[in-house]
Design a protein around this motif. Sequence first.
Motif, mmCIF file in Angstrom:
data_model
loop_
_atom_site.group_PDB
_atom_site.id
_atom_site.type_symbol
_atom_site.label_atom_id
_atom_site.label_comp_id
_atom_site.label_asym_id
_atom_site.label_seq_id
_atom_site.Cartn_x
_atom_site.Cartn_y
_atom_site.Cartn_z
ATOM 1 N N LEU A 23 0.824 -1.207 0.000
ATOM 2 C CA LEU A 23 0.000 0.000 0.000
ATOM 3 C C LEU A 23 0.862 1.262 0.000
ATOM 4 C CD1 LEU A 23 -2.815 1.362 0.281
ATOM 5 C CD2 LEU A 23 -2.549 1.122 2.768
ATOM 6 N N LEU A 24 1.966 1.231 0.752
ATOM 7 C CA LEU A 24 2.829 2.402 0.857
ATOM 8 C C LEU A 24 3.617 2.661 -0.421
ATOM 9 C CD1 LEU A 24 4.292 1.903 4.453
ATOM 10 C CD2 LEU A 24 2.477 3.472 3.757
ATOM 11 N N ILE A 25 4.115 1.592 -1.067
ATOM 12 C CA ILE A 25 5.036 1.749 -2.186
ATOM 13 C C ILE A 25 4.362 1.551 -3.543
ATOM 14 C CG2 ILE A 25 7.149 0.849 -3.243
ATOM 15 C CD1 ILE A 25 8.130 0.095 -0.487
ATOM 16 N N ALA A 26 3.480 0.576 -3.643
ATOM 17 C CA ALA A 26 2.876 0.249 -4.944
ATOM 18 C C ALA A 26 1.363 0.093 -4.814
ATOM 19 C CB ALA A 26 3.501 -1.033 -5.495
ATOM 20 N N PRO A 27 0.660 1.165 -4.466
ATOM 21 C CA PRO A 27 -0.785 1.053 -4.226
ATOM 22 C C PRO A 27 -1.602 0.698 -5.460
ATOM 23 C CG PRO A 27 -0.118 3.353 -4.294
ATOM 24 C CD PRO A 27 1.140 2.554 -4.296
ATOM 25 N N ASP A 28 -1.043 0.936 -6.650
ATOM 26 C CA ASP A 28 -1.792 0.658 -7.883
ATOM 27 C C ASP A 28 -1.608 -0.773 -8.379
ATOM 28 O OD1 ASP A 28 -2.586 3.374 -7.984
ATOM 29 O OD2 ASP A 28 -0.697 3.911 -8.943
ATOM 30 N N THR A 29 -0.749 -1.523 -7.709
ATOM 31 C CA THR A 29 -0.425 -2.877 -8.169
ATOM 32 C C THR A 29 -1.239 -3.925 -7.413
ATOM 33 O OG1 THR A 29 1.849 -2.182 -8.632
ATOM 34 C CG2 THR A 29 1.426 -4.545 -8.515
ATOM 35 N N PRO A 30 -2.065 -4.716 -8.111
ATOM 36 C CA PRO A 30 -2.785 -5.804 -7.431
ATOM 37 C C PRO A 30 -1.810 -6.897 -7.031
ATOM 38 C CG PRO A 30 -3.745 -5.296 -9.596
ATOM 39 C CD PRO A 30 -2.420 -4.635 -9.541
ATOM 40 N N THR A 31 -1.896 -7.369 -5.821
ATOM 41 C CA THR A 31 -1.021 -8.443 -5.351
ATOM 42 C C THR A 31 -1.835 -9.486 -4.610
ATOM 43 O OG1 THR A 31 -0.519 -7.316 -3.271
ATOM 44 C CG2 THR A 31 0.937 -6.878 -5.121
ATOM 45 N N LEU A 32 -1.324 -10.694 -4.563
ATOM 46 C CA LEU A 32 -1.980 -11.784 -3.840
ATOM 47 C C LEU A 32 -0.955 -12.860 -3.536
ATOM 48 C CD1 LEU A 32 -4.226 -13.725 -6.424
ATOM 49 C CD2 LEU A 32 -2.208 -12.439 -7.000
ATOM 50 N N GLY A 33 -1.245 -13.653 -2.517
ATOM 51 C CA GLY A 33 -0.343 -14.737 -2.152
ATOM 52 C C GLY A 33 0.052 -14.696 -0.695
#
Length: 303
Positions: free
Chosen positions: A193-203
């Motif tokens: 959220l702090l560094i790459a808020p536009d990137t969807p992540t999962l795992g």
Amino acid sequence: MDSESAVTTCYRHPKVESHVRCTRCERHICPDCMREAAVGHQCVECVREGARSVREPRTAFGGRISTVPLVTYVLIALNVLAYVAEVARPAVVDRFEMLGRGLVGPDGGHYVWQAVYPGTFHAEGVVDGEWYRLLTGAFLHLPPTGGSFGILHIVMNMVSLWNIGRVVEAQLGRVRYLALYLLSALGGSVLVLLIAPDTPTLGASGAIFGLGAAYYVMARRLGADMASVNRFMAGLLLWLLISAGLTSWQGHLGGLLAGSLVTVAFAYAPRDRRRPFVQAGACVALLTLLVVLSLARVAELTV
């Protein structure tokens, strides 16, 4: 003195004649009230009182000793169930993966965030109040046809969770282990959220990196042979570097940092009555920090 006055009876069953005394309180007890002791027999109440006075065995970090890695079993089951759900309904991924901010168009498609967007679009992600994504994303994995790994994503993570998790759980106990896992998962999501808020992540990788950090800290605290532990950590850090180009290195690093902080508190808390309070306080402090950072970042993103 008549013969009736010489008859002794069980203190719990006054109508039952008894000639055996409890070796602890010396009251007469009948066969139903007798419990074998190291010497002679004890009554039910003394056995119960003795059990309360015996200190429960604990691990070096204050956890209850258990031979069954129950929490690890449950975590693996939850990850597998979530995977089955997302395979059955692919929309589960878009709904619950970690995402700081994004847009949903009138066609139902997902678009990159823009500060100014048409009225037919609406925001999604943590900035839209979907705070649950900070944890639910840690229980989802790439679908069989998704990304560079496909089904290997969940297989690799679950194998790692089994190999590392059961060792860490045995040392920390179930409650501390669960707190470590969830805080590591949350730490990974917050750094995303702090560094790459536009990137969807999962795992589950962020949480597993936290377990890896815990394994290292505990080994040092216990004075274990660090040769194999250092090789393990070297592999973990190597994967952190490789993942910078393949997966979310922010999630991995966030989990590693959060897991390290939690385990240092668990391992080096004073070994007296203060220990559970110090350990719980450290968890609350880290949780508070992560919440404050998330709130501040969301406020910044929505300006």
